[in-house]
Each structure stands twice: as structure tokens, then as C-alpha cells.
Design an enzyme around this catalytic site. Structure first.
Site, PDB file in Angstrom:
ATOM      1  N   GLU A   1     143.204 -44.294 105.102  1.00 52.90           N
ATOM      2  CA  GLU A   1     141.799 -44.130 105.459  1.00 52.90           C
ATOM      3  C   GLU A   1     141.203 -42.892 104.795  1.00 52.90           C
ATOM      4  O   GLU A   1     141.898 -41.900 104.585  1.00 52.90           O
ATOM      5  CB  GLU A   1     141.669 -44.005 106.982  1.00 52.90           C
ATOM      6  CG  GLU A   1     142.025 -45.305 107.678  1.00 52.90           C
ATOM      7  CD  GLU A   1     142.209 -45.176 109.178  1.00 52.90           C
ATOM      8  OE1 GLU A   1     142.175 -46.224 109.839  1.00 52.90           O
ATOM      9  OE2 GLU A   1     142.402 -44.058 109.685  1.00 52.90           O
TER      10      GLU A   1
ATOM     11  N   CYS B   1     137.069 -36.555 103.586  1.00 53.49           N
ATOM     12  CA  CYS B   1     138.408 -36.222 104.074  1.00 53.49           C
ATOM     13  C   CYS B   1     139.346 -37.271 103.481  1.00 53.49           C
ATOM     14  O   CYS B   1     139.243 -38.459 103.791  1.00 53.49           O
ATOM     15  CB  CYS B   1     138.417 -36.246 105.604  1.00 53.49           C
ATOM     16  SG  CYS B   1     140.023 -35.861 106.293  1.00 53.49           S
TER      17      CYS B   1
ATOM     18  N   CYS C   1     153.278 -40.522 107.138  1.00 54.20           N
ATOM     19  CA  CYS C   1     153.723 -39.142 106.913  1.00 54.20           C
ATOM     20  C   CYS C   1     155.136 -38.969 107.446  1.00 54.20           C
ATOM     21  O   CYS C   1     155.507 -39.604 108.432  1.00 54.20           O
ATOM     22  CB  CYS C   1     152.776 -38.178 107.630  1.00 54.20           C
ATOM     23  SG  CYS C   1     153.114 -36.448 107.260  1.00 54.20           S
TER      24      CYS C   1
ATOM     25  N   CYS D   1     154.702 -34.447 113.208  1.00 54.12           N
ATOM     26  CA  CYS D   1     153.998 -33.614 114.193  1.00 54.12           C
ATOM     27  C   CYS D   1     153.693 -34.486 115.418  1.00 54.12           C
ATOM     28  O   CYS D   1     153.132 -35.580 115.277  1.00 54.12           O
ATOM     29  CB  CYS D   1     152.710 -33.047 113.600  1.00 54.12           C
ATOM     30  SG  CYS D   1     152.982 -32.132 112.083  1.00 54.12           S
TER      31      CYS D   1
ATOM     32  N   CYS E   1     150.078 -36.167 116.321  1.00 55.55           N
ATOM     33  CA  CYS E   1     149.329 -36.793 115.233  1.00 55.55           C
ATOM     34  C   CYS E   1     149.635 -38.287 115.126  1.00 55.55           C
ATOM     35  O   CYS E   1     150.798 -38.686 115.043  1.00 55.55           O
ATOM     36  CB  CYS E   1     149.696 -36.084 113.933  1.00 55.55           C
ATOM     37  SG  CYS E   1     149.065 -36.894 112.470  1.00 55.55           S
TER      38      CYS E   1
ATOM     39  N   GLY F   1     148.790 -37.909 105.771  1.00 55.11           N
ATOM     40  CA  GLY F   1     149.848 -37.371 104.925  1.00 55.11           C
ATOM     41  C   GLY F   1     149.805 -35.869 104.752  1.00 55.11           C
ATOM     42  O   GLY F   1     148.822 -35.208 105.076  1.00 55.11           O
TER      43      GLY F   1
ATOM     44  N   SER G   1     144.822 -28.940 102.881  1.00 56.43           N
ATOM     45  CA  SER G   1     145.345 -28.537 104.185  1.00 56.43           C
ATOM     46  C   SER G   1     146.820 -28.894 104.280  1.00 56.43           C
ATOM     47  O   SER G   1     147.218 -30.017 103.966  1.00 56.43           O
ATOM     48  CB  SER G   1     144.558 -29.261 105.284  1.00 56.43           C
ATOM     49  OG  SER G   1     145.112 -28.974 106.537  1.00 56.43           O
TER      50      SER G   1
ATOM     51  N   HIS H   1     142.157 -34.503 120.406  1.00 53.13           N
ATOM     52  CA  HIS H   1     141.760 -35.848 120.841  1.00 53.13           C
ATOM     53  C   HIS H   1     142.989 -36.526 121.400  1.00 53.13           C
ATOM     54  O   HIS H   1     143.962 -36.738 120.692  1.00 53.13           O
ATOM     55  CB  HIS H   1     141.193 -36.621 119.652  1.00 53.13           C
ATOM     56  CG  HIS H   1     140.089 -35.876 118.993  1.00 53.13           C
ATOM     57  ND1 HIS H   1     138.830 -35.810 119.527  1.00 53.13           N
ATOM     58  CD2 HIS H   1     140.061 -35.107 117.879  1.00 53.13           C
ATOM     59  CE1 HIS H   1     138.067 -35.044 118.753  1.00 53.13           C
ATOM     60  NE2 HIS H   1     138.800 -34.609 117.760  1.00 53.13           N
TER      61      HIS H   1
ATOM     62  N   CYS I   1     140.182 -35.440 113.691  1.00 48.25           N
ATOM     63  CA  CYS I   1     141.472 -34.850 113.313  1.00 48.25           C
ATOM     64  C   CYS I   1     142.623 -35.449 114.114  1.00 48.25           C
ATOM     65  O   CYS I   1     142.554 -35.543 115.334  1.00 48.25           O
ATOM     66  CB  CYS I   1     141.456 -33.350 113.600  1.00 48.25           C
ATOM     67  SG  CYS I   1     140.650 -32.434 112.321  1.00 48.25           S
TER      68      CYS I   1
HETATM   69 FE1  SF4 Z   1     151.720 -33.498 110.631  1.00 52.03          FE
HETATM   70 FE2  SF4 Z   1     149.597 -33.794 108.964  1.00 52.03          FE
HETATM   71 FE3  SF4 Z   1     151.725 -35.420 108.768  1.00 52.03          FE
HETATM   72 FE4  SF4 Z   1     150.110 -35.611 110.870  1.00 52.03          FE
HETATM   73  S1  SF4 Z   1     149.571 -36.050 108.740  1.00 52.03           S
HETATM   74  S2  SF4 Z   1     152.361 -35.651 110.921  1.00 52.03           S
HETATM   75  S3  SF4 Z   1     149.539 -33.456 111.196  1.00 52.03           S
HETATM   76  S4  SF4 Z   1     151.702 -33.207 108.409  1.00 52.03           S
END
Ligand code: SF4
Length: 348
Positions: free
Chosen positions: A98, A111, A118, A122, A125, A163, A195, A293, A336
Site C-alpha cells: 500500500e 508514504c 516485514c 514489531c 504493527c 517494510g 524511517s 491505533h 501509522c
Molecule cells: Fe516494525 Fe516497521 Fe516492520 Fe512494522 S513495518 S514490523 S514497524 S520495521
């Protein structure tokens, strides 16, 4: 699968043109069609010979693919869904990523996603929850800029989508090269922010090789508490990341910010604020406080507004520039931590 022209440098384009029986200067023309005029088909490249175009068509694809769907938030944020196929473990895997366009006064910020899913895990997320489905190519990253209706209006880009961009370093850097080169999109590096959660070896290379801004996800200053949210802490502790950042100059054009998602009762008290003040002491930086969120099967909720304001004021009182970021696109799961690349009824 055919290779994409999107993401190629002018010297690579020149080799491709010569191999297709076109003159060397056609390499420059290819770059101009791809990045200057952003054509969506080989047939649009009208100053190349028809025969040459046919050879290129047989060997390559442009790499420009329309989004499969869009969802629009009440606040004007738009989220685009892109089907992608990426190499994972020797096979090709199909999934979706996305990209989100966030309008704000005269700015249009994209964004952008750098991976399908990923690996970083985390806990807060949604992208991390879905696991890893492959690195995006530079073409798949750049396509998010090119294939959306707002393409010509974009003012800024943040690599904050799906990611960890530094875990796909080469392709992300290639995309940034195209975005910032005179022969590419000719964007100033000041318009781009990458980021990261702090992939240390690649972060050093990024800071050495790239002039774009940096944002680092912190979320907790205490090693044990941070490790309980973000496994990356065990491999590359936050302290080492900040020590590395201190070796670079952020007093000029390039900026560093630290992202801090606020979880009620977990990372939002005086102790955390004071630890952040110590961590960032003497560093020219900004801290962005982010509302959390809520996601399923995760114990924390966002900190109340009053707590966030107290936290901000405590940091600011000790000289740390701190803002509370407004939340955008929550109703379409574009805020986010909510991007998951899912096919949703309202997007197709
Ligand atoms: Fe962590 Fe960013 Fe991967 Fe989500 S996308 S698991 S916040 S590194």
C-alpha cells in the site's frame, strides 16, 4: 518475468538501447520518457524507431502498473493498493503493498512501501504481523510515485509504509537515486525522509551515501522495555543507533527526527520522558509523538491526550523540540502501523 526499465540509470539505459539496435543517445531519450515525461507505454516513446520499440517491448516491461484499488478517508487521505510479485527464498510470491497520499495544506506527501510485509516483528504493527513476502524492486517502489493520479502533485515522500527500508537497502537507494538525480525526478533530498527502526550497519551507509532526512522509531528509551516491543533492540540497541547518529551533522539541511508512539501505561510517564531527554541531550533533533491505533491481540491503548501533552511539555521544557503528530487516515487503516496490504472490499 521481464525486467523493468523503471529504476534504470542513464548508463544502463544506454546499454539497453544499444542492445536493442538503437543509437547510444536513445539511452538518454529512454530516461527522459521514463522519468521526465513518465510515459505509461512503449508506444508513447515517439522519438524512438518503431523497430527499436518492438525489440524493447519483447525484452522489457516499463514497470508502470496501475493501483488495483483506492480507499479515501474522510480527511482526504488516500490509500492505494498495488499487487506485487517478489522473490522470496528462490520462488516468486504474489502479495499486495500500500501507498498513502496525505494532503496537508499545500503539501502532498506520499508514504511509500519498501517491502511486502516485514521481517522485523514489531509487536504493535499490522505489517509486522503478516510476515515477510519479499523485497520490492526499485521499479515497484518508484511505481508508487508514478502510477497514482496525484503523481505530478507530490511534494514530499516518506519511506514509512510497509517494510523496513534499510532491510532492502540496495533497491531503496536505487529508487532514491532516481528520485533525486537531475536525469530522474530531480527532487531535492530535503523532500524525502527515510524511517527506520535502526538497522545499524545499513544506517551507517545511508548516512554516508544519502542526503535525505532520517526518522528513527524509538517507542521506548529503556532497553528491556523496548526489546519487549521491538526485537531489533537485541541486535542493534537504540543507544548504539543514537551514538552513530551523533557522528553526523544534523545542524544544516539534513534533519533527524525520532518517532515515539505512545502506549498508555507502558512508555508515557515522567521516567520515560526524562530518559529521552538524557538520550537526546545535545543532539539537534525533533521528537514526534504519535497516537497509537489499537490492533487486535495487543494489550496497550493509546495514551490520553492530556498525558501526551504533559509528555511533550516535559521534553520541550528540557530543550527537546517535540510535536504531537496529527493522525491521518485511521478510518481507512492508513494510519501509522495499520498498513497490511489487504484486499478490502472498499478498495477494489
Ligand atoms: Fe516494525 Fe516497521 Fe516492520 Fe512494522 S513495518 S514490523 S514497524 S520495521
Amino acid at each position: 518475468m521481464k525486467e523493468s526499465l523503471l529504476g534504470k540509470t542513464p548508463s544502463e539505459m544506454k546499454e539497453i538501447a544499444l542492445a536493442a539496435g538503437l543509437p547510444a543517445f536513445a539511452g538518454k531519450q529512454l530516461s527522459e520518457w521514463m522519468y521526465g515525461r513518465r510515459v505509461h507505454s512503449f508506444d508513447g516513446m515517439t522519438n524512438l524507431s518503431k523497430v527499436g520499440r518492438e525489440v524493447l517491448k519483447r525484452r522489457y516491461e516499463l514497470g508502470v502498473a496501475e493501483p488495483a484499488g483506492v480507499a479515501e478517508s474522510a480527511d482526504g487521505t488516500r490509500k492505494y493498493l498495488f499487487p506485487v510479485t517478489c522473490p522470496v527464498g528462490g520462488a516468486w510470491e504474489a502479495s499486495c503493498v500500500e501507498a498513502v497520499v496525505i494532503p496537508d495544506a499545500d503539501r502532498r506527501t506520499l508514504c511509500v512501501s519498501s517491502q511486502a510485509g516485514c521481517k522485523m516483528g514489531c509487536r504493535f504493527c499490522m505489517t509486522g504481523r503478516q510476515g515477510f513476502h519479499g523485497n520490492l524492486s526499485a521499479a515497484q517502489i518508484l511505481n508508487q510515485f508514478i502510477a497514482i493520479p496525484e503523481s505530478g502533485e507530490l511534494t514530499n515522500a516518506v519511506f514509512m509504509g510497509m517494510g523496513e527500508p534499510l532491510d532492502n537497502f540496495d533497491e531503496v537507494m536505487r529508487a532514491i537515486t532516481v528520485l533525486t538525480a537531475d536525469w530522474g525526478f530531480a527532487w531535492s533530498p530535503k523532500r524525502i525522509t527515510l524511517s527506520t527502526i535502526g538497522v545499524l550497519p545499513k544506517l551507517r551507509r545511508y548516512l554516508d551515501e544519502c542526503k535525505c532526512h532520517l526518522a528513527v522509531s524509538v517507542h521506548n528509551p529503556f532497553p528491556d522495555e523496548r526489546a519487549s516491543l521491538m526485537p531489533v533492540q537485541k541486535a542493534w540497541p537504540l543507544r548504539d543507533v543514537v551514538d552513530l547518529i551523533r557522528q553526523y551533522d544534523f545542524t544544516g539541511q539534513r534533519r533527524v527526527s525520532f518517532e515515539y508512539t505512545m502506549f498508555a501505561g507502558f512508555n508515557d510517564d515522567k521516567r520515560h520522558a526524562d530518559a529521552l531527554v538524557r538520550l537526546f541531550s545535545g543532539l539537534e533533533c525533533r521528537v514526534n509523538l504519535i497516537r497509537f491505533h489499537r490492533i487486535p491481540d495487543f494489550p496497550y491503548e493509546t495514551s490520553p491526550d492530556a498525558v501526551m501533552m504533559r509528555f511533550r511539555d516535559r521534553l520541550a521544557a528540557h530543550g527537546v523540540t517535540t510535536t504531537i503528530r496529527s493522525s491521518r487516515g485511521e478510518d481507512i487503516l492508513a494510519a501509522c502501523g495499520l498498513l497490511a496490504g489487504r484486499h478490502q472490499q472498499d478498495m477494489i
